[in-house]
Design a protein around this motif. Structure first.
Motif, mmCIF file in Angstrom:
data_model
loop_
_atom_site.group_PDB
_atom_site.id
_atom_site.type_symbol
_atom_site.label_atom_id
_atom_site.label_comp_id
_atom_site.label_asym_id
_atom_site.label_seq_id
_atom_site.Cartn_x
_atom_site.Cartn_y
_atom_site.Cartn_z
ATOM 1 N N GLU A 278 -5.324 1.861 -8.444
ATOM 2 C CA GLU A 278 -5.206 3.251 -8.002
ATOM 3 C C GLU A 278 -6.561 3.839 -7.641
ATOM 4 N N GLN A 279 -6.559 4.669 -6.592
ATOM 5 C CA GLN A 279 -7.750 5.401 -6.169
ATOM 6 C C GLN A 279 -7.385 6.870 -5.969
ATOM 7 N N ASN A 280 -8.083 7.762 -6.695
ATOM 8 C CA ASN A 280 -7.870 9.200 -6.526
ATOM 9 C C ASN A 280 -8.478 9.654 -5.203
ATOM 10 N N LEU A 281 -7.750 10.461 -4.452
ATOM 11 C CA LEU A 281 -8.223 10.889 -3.137
ATOM 12 C C LEU A 281 -9.170 12.081 -3.191
ATOM 13 N N LEU A 282 -9.334 12.704 -4.353
ATOM 14 C CA LEU A 282 -10.278 13.812 -4.500
ATOM 15 C C LEU A 282 -10.010 14.914 -3.461
ATOM 16 N N LEU A 283 -8.734 15.264 -3.328
ATOM 17 C CA LEU A 283 -8.285 16.336 -2.431
ATOM 18 C C LEU A 283 -8.510 16.020 -0.954
ATOM 19 N N ARG A 284 -8.727 14.772 -0.626
ATOM 20 C CA ARG A 284 -8.882 14.371 0.763
ATOM 21 C C ARG A 284 -7.589 13.706 1.236
ATOM 22 N N GLY A 285 -7.332 13.760 2.535
ATOM 23 C CA GLY A 285 -6.145 13.134 3.105
ATOM 24 C C GLY A 285 -6.493 11.891 3.891
ATOM 25 N N ILE A 286 -5.589 10.922 3.873
ATOM 26 C CA ILE A 286 -5.785 9.685 4.627
ATOM 27 C C ILE A 286 -5.178 9.858 6.022
ATOM 28 N N ALA B 148 0.854 -1.192 0.000
ATOM 29 C CA ALA B 148 0.000 0.000 0.000
ATOM 30 C C ALA B 148 0.888 1.239 0.000
ATOM 31 N N ILE B 149 0.597 2.148 -0.913
ATOM 32 C CA ILE B 149 1.327 3.414 -1.021
ATOM 33 C C ILE B 149 0.309 4.548 -1.013
ATOM 34 N N ILE B 150 0.520 5.514 -0.148
ATOM 35 C CA ILE B 150 -0.368 6.670 -0.063
ATOM 36 C C ILE B 150 0.438 7.920 -0.383
ATOM 37 N N THR B 151 -0.068 8.733 -1.297
ATOM 38 C CA THR B 151 0.535 10.033 -1.594
ATOM 39 C C THR B 151 -0.486 11.120 -1.264
ATOM 40 N N THR B 152 -0.143 12.348 -1.545
ATOM 41 C CA THR B 152 -1.066 13.451 -1.293
ATOM 42 C C THR B 152 -2.209 13.483 -2.293
ATOM 43 N N ARG B 153 -2.146 12.662 -3.357
ATOM 44 C CA ARG B 153 -3.180 12.694 -4.390
ATOM 45 C C ARG B 153 -3.904 11.375 -4.593
ATOM 46 N N ARG B 154 -3.284 10.261 -4.214
ATOM 47 C CA ARG B 154 -3.872 8.965 -4.577
ATOM 48 C C ARG B 154 -3.425 7.857 -3.624
ATOM 49 N N ILE B 155 -4.121 6.715 -3.778
ATOM 50 C CA ILE B 155 -3.759 5.473 -3.101
ATOM 51 C C ILE B 155 -3.336 4.482 -4.179
ATOM 52 N N LEU B 156 -2.238 3.793 -3.941
ATOM 53 C CA LEU B 156 -1.785 2.733 -4.840
ATOM 54 C C LEU B 156 -1.706 1.431 -4.065
#
Length: 270
Positions: free
Chosen positions: A227-235, A208-216
């Motif tokens: 891939e999942q776009n975070l839609l400007l939300r933070g994990i 699992a990789i989390i960035t400021t824009r997406r989840i991989l």
């Protein structure tokens, strides 16, 4: 006659006293601290400017070691809270550093060597089923399922953060992510465009990789990426389990199911 003799003796005595005085006056200068500039040779060039004598080059037979430049390789720390309950992990591979070489010893007793001649090793570690090396030229990885060190190329990057899992390892720069897959003995490169790394985790065959824009999410045996776009939300936190991975963002949850290999969005306010 007596006056002349007495005068000669007087003159001799006078000469002796003068000689002693001169000698005593010279003694302090012999023991004084030398002038730092004493011995420098100056010459006058065609335009009349004084220049110091150029420094002599060292003898070609003399080895003058260069001071190594300190490189910045640090351990990566997740920004998002990792709630994963990791099992006890036994390291089943190790290496030893020899003269200009690294030798990895796999769990079946196989020995795999790599020559580091011409390279400066900046980081090296074994964990779980894999070992990695970071030098100023290459990324290197070896695992219990490989027969040689796998090389990944890096280009002029100096700062890295390293994270180790028991089946995968991450080397992150400001521009790219390099993920070593122990199943396939391969380096995957992920470009970071206007985003930065926030978390990395590895449980069994999933990454699992989390960035400021997406989840991989990466499946290591097949090398598939989801891939999942975070839609400007933070994990804020995440949790890896055997059948799914949960990513929490306030009142929302993104669940990745291993069986369907897809993300499901769940509203936690219902």
């Amino acid at each position: 006659m007596f006056f002349w003799s007495h005068s000669k003796q007087t003159r001799k005595l006078l000469f002796v006293l003068i000689g002693i005085s001169v000698t005593i006056g010279l003694i302090p200068s012999l023991f004084a601290n030398p002038d730092p500039s004493d011995g420098d040779i100056y010459y006058i060039d065609t335009v009349g400017q004084n220049r110091p004598r150029p420094q002599q080059r060292p003898h070609p037979d003399l080895h003058v070691p260069s001071v190594p430049v300190k490189q910045d390789v640090t351990a990566f720390t997740n920004w998002s809270t990792d709630k994963t309950a990791y099992p006890y992990i036994q390291t089943t591979i190790n290496f030893v550093e020899g003269h200009l070489s690294f030798k990895a010893f796999l769990s079946d007793g196989t020995e795999v060597s790599y020559s580091t001649r011409g390279e400066h090793v900046r980081y090296s570690k074994c964990y779980g089923d894999l070992c990695i090396i970071v030098s100023q030229k290459n990324l290197l990885g070896v695992s219990n399922s490989s027969t040689e060190w796998e090389k990944g190329h890096i280009f002029g990057e100096e700062r890295y953060q390293v994270a180790m899992g028991h089946k995968a390892a991450l080397v992150a720069s400001e521009r790219k992510l390099y993920v070593y897959n122990s199943y396939t003995n391969h380096w995957d490169t992920i470009s970071l465009e206007q985003e930065s790394l926030r978390a990395f985790a590895n449980l069994h065959d999933k990454v699992a990789i989390i960035t400021t824009r997406r989840i991989l999410v990466m499946d290591l045996p097949t090398e598939m990426q989801f891939e999942q776009n975070l839609l400007l939300r933070g994990i804020s936190q995440f949790e890896m389990r055997d059948g799914f991975i949960n990513f929490y963002s306030g009142d929302k949850l993104w669940m990745f199911r291993h069986q369907t290999e897809a993300f499901e969005e769940v509203d936690l306010t219902d």
